[in-house]
Motif scaffolding. Structure first.
Motif, PDB file in Angstrom:
ATOM      1  N   PHE A  39       0.818  -1.154  -0.143  1.00  0.00           N
ATOM      2  CA  PHE A  39       0.177  -0.006  -0.105  1.00  0.00           C
ATOM      3  C   PHE A  39       0.889   1.193   0.060  1.00  0.00           C
ATOM      4  CE2 PHE A  39      -2.909   3.140   1.693  1.00  0.00           C
ATOM      5  CZ  PHE A  39      -4.067   2.949   1.156  1.00  0.00           C
ATOM      6  N   LEU A  40       1.763   1.087   0.951  1.00  0.00           N
ATOM      7  CA  LEU A  40       2.765   2.282   0.993  1.00  0.00           C
ATOM      8  C   LEU A  40       3.625   2.836  -0.342  1.00  0.00           C
ATOM      9  CD1 LEU A  40       3.995   2.503   4.565  1.00  0.00           C
ATOM     10  CD2 LEU A  40       2.135   3.703   3.596  1.00  0.00           C
ATOM     11  N   GLN A  41       3.889   1.459  -0.969  1.00  0.00           N
ATOM     12  CA  GLN A  41       4.471   1.697  -2.264  1.00  0.00           C
ATOM     13  C   GLN A  41       3.852   2.198  -3.225  1.00  0.00           C
ATOM     14  OE1 GLN A  41       5.948  -2.686  -2.511  1.00  0.00           O
ATOM     15  NE2 GLN A  41       7.894  -2.265  -1.463  1.00  0.00           N
ATOM     16  N   HIS A  42       2.642   1.522  -3.317  1.00  0.00           N
ATOM     17  CA  HIS A  42       1.449   2.197  -4.199  1.00  0.00           C
ATOM     18  C   HIS A  42       1.643   3.930  -3.869  1.00  0.00           C
ATOM     19  CE1 HIS A  42      -1.772   2.709  -6.683  1.00  0.00           C
ATOM     20  NE2 HIS A  42      -2.148   3.271  -5.875  1.00  0.00           N
ATOM     21  N   LEU A  43       1.466   4.369  -2.803  1.00  0.00           N
ATOM     22  CA  LEU A  43       1.250   5.571  -2.484  1.00  0.00           C
ATOM     23  C   LEU A  43       2.425   6.250  -3.071  1.00  0.00           C
ATOM     24  CD1 LEU A  43      -0.709   5.780   0.757  1.00  0.00           C
ATOM     25  CD2 LEU A  43      -1.605   6.361  -1.394  1.00  0.00           C
ATOM     26  N   GLN A  44       3.582   5.811  -2.765  1.00  0.00           N
ATOM     27  CA  GLN A  44       5.006   6.454  -2.970  1.00  0.00           C
ATOM     28  C   GLN A  44       5.199   6.606  -4.453  1.00  0.00           C
ATOM     29  OE1 GLN A  44       7.400   6.517   0.008  1.00  0.00           O
ATOM     30  NE2 GLN A  44       8.743   7.578  -1.227  1.00  0.00           N
ATOM     31  N   ASN A  79       3.120   9.534  -5.774  1.00  0.00           N
ATOM     32  CA  ASN A  79       3.317  10.604  -4.869  1.00  0.00           C
ATOM     33  C   ASN A  79       4.594  11.544  -5.759  1.00  0.00           C
ATOM     34  OD1 ASN A  79       3.936  12.505  -2.777  1.00  0.00           O
ATOM     35  ND2 ASN A  79       3.033  11.469  -1.225  1.00  0.00           N
ATOM     36  N   LYS A  80       4.425  12.756  -5.520  1.00  0.00           N
ATOM     37  CA  LYS A  80       5.532  13.569  -6.116  1.00  0.00           C
ATOM     38  C   LYS A  80       6.551  13.773  -5.082  1.00  0.00           C
ATOM     39  CE  LYS A  80       3.263  17.848  -4.456  1.00  0.00           C
ATOM     40  NZ  LYS A  80       2.668  19.098  -4.782  1.00  0.00           N
ATOM     41  N   HIS A  81       6.408  13.183  -4.079  1.00  0.00           N
ATOM     42  CA  HIS A  81       7.456  13.187  -2.982  1.00  0.00           C
ATOM     43  C   HIS A  81       8.204  11.895  -2.748  1.00  0.00           C
ATOM     44  CE1 HIS A  81       6.108  17.198  -1.673  1.00  0.00           C
ATOM     45  NE2 HIS A  81       4.897  16.719  -1.787  1.00  0.00           N
ATOM     46  N   ALA A  82       8.320  11.333  -4.026  1.00  0.00           N
ATOM     47  CA  ALA A  82       8.780   9.908  -3.843  1.00  0.00           C
ATOM     48  C   ALA A  82      10.266   9.932  -3.157  1.00  0.00           C
ATOM     49  CB  ALA A  82       8.955   9.260  -5.295  1.00  0.00           C
ATOM     50  N   GLY A  83      10.598   9.037  -2.458  1.00  0.00           N
ATOM     51  CA  GLY A  83      12.072   9.066  -1.817  1.00  0.00           C
ATOM     52  C   GLY A  83      12.026   9.498  -0.412  1.00  0.00           C
ATOM     53  N   ARG A  84      10.877  10.162   0.004  1.00  0.00           N
ATOM     54  CA  ARG A  84      10.894  10.681   1.427  1.00  0.00           C
ATOM     55  C   ARG A  84      10.525   9.619   2.224  1.00  0.00           C
ATOM     56  NH1 ARG A  84       7.855  16.292   1.294  1.00  0.00           N
ATOM     57  NH2 ARG A  84       8.656  16.289   3.397  1.00  0.00           N
ATOM     58  N   ARG A  85      10.776   9.746   3.346  1.00  0.00           N
ATOM     59  CA  ARG A  85      10.344   8.580   4.462  1.00  0.00           C
ATOM     60  C   ARG A  85       9.209   8.894   4.776  1.00  0.00           C
ATOM     61  NH1 ARG A  85      14.078   5.868   7.320  1.00  0.00           N
ATOM     62  NH2 ARG A  85      16.223   6.312   6.977  1.00  0.00           N
TER      63      ARG A  85
END
Length: 183
Positions: A78-83, A86-92
């Motif tokens: 789920f978090l990988q999908h959101l990441q 997301n335009k903020h990919a790579g953030r924690r």
């Protein structure tokens, strides 16, 4: 597209707030407000959100003994999908659900580079807060709440969860055991 999703979520949350007047005194909510990730756990029936809405002591006991492997696998996807979207990919990510204390060892199997911050609060204050939230949410489901039963069930659940966290820290992660003032 993103604004349409935000608008839909805002509408749904406003409807929920009408069903549970005053809920924001216990738990702030909004389409753009950070939310605990226990909602993701509900897909696999491992969520405190379920126990908070319905007074079910046997469900809390089930959670204490549950294996969260499948839930964490879904959580990770789920978090990988959101990441990915997301335009903020790579953030924690900030995972802030109190439920993590009972499954921290499993969490670190899925997120081995996680940084853990274990906050310490007065247990009595936490139990009052969680019990009050459960009473508020449970009032949506019934007019006949057993408030002392809710408090007792919350006490039992969090006592066992705290014991699980303590045992994990002692046995599996001695590096997390620092003395006060040595952070």
């Amino acid at each position: 597209m993103q604004q349409a999703v935000i608008d839909t979520q805002t509408f749904e949350l406003e409807n929920f707030k009408e069903m549970v007047p005053g809920i924001e005194r216990y738990h702030p909510m909004g389409a753009l407000v950070p939310e605990e990730d226990i909602i993701i756990f509900a897909v696999n029936m491992h969520s405190l959100a379920i126990a908070t809405t319905a007074h079910t002591p046997s469900y809390l006991r089930y959670l204490n003994d549950a294996n969260f492997t499948d839930t964490l696998h879904f959580h990770q996807q789920f978090l990988q999908h959101l990441q990915a979207a997301n335009k903020h990919a790579g953030r924690r990510w900030l995972l802030k659900a109190p439920q993590w204390c009972q499954t921290l060892g499993q969490l670190l199997e899925f997120y081995p580079d996680a940084v853990v911050i274990n906050t310490h609060r007065n247990p009595a204050d936490v139990l009052v807060s969680l019990s009050s939230l459960s009473v508020k949410m449970g009032g949506v489901m019934t007019d006949h709440l057993n408030t002392s039963g809710i408090g007792a069930a919350q006490h039992d659940y969090w006592e066992r969860s705290s014991e699980q966290l303590y045992k994990w820290r002692i046995n599996a992660a001695p590096e997390f055991n620092c003395r006060p003032g040595h952070l």
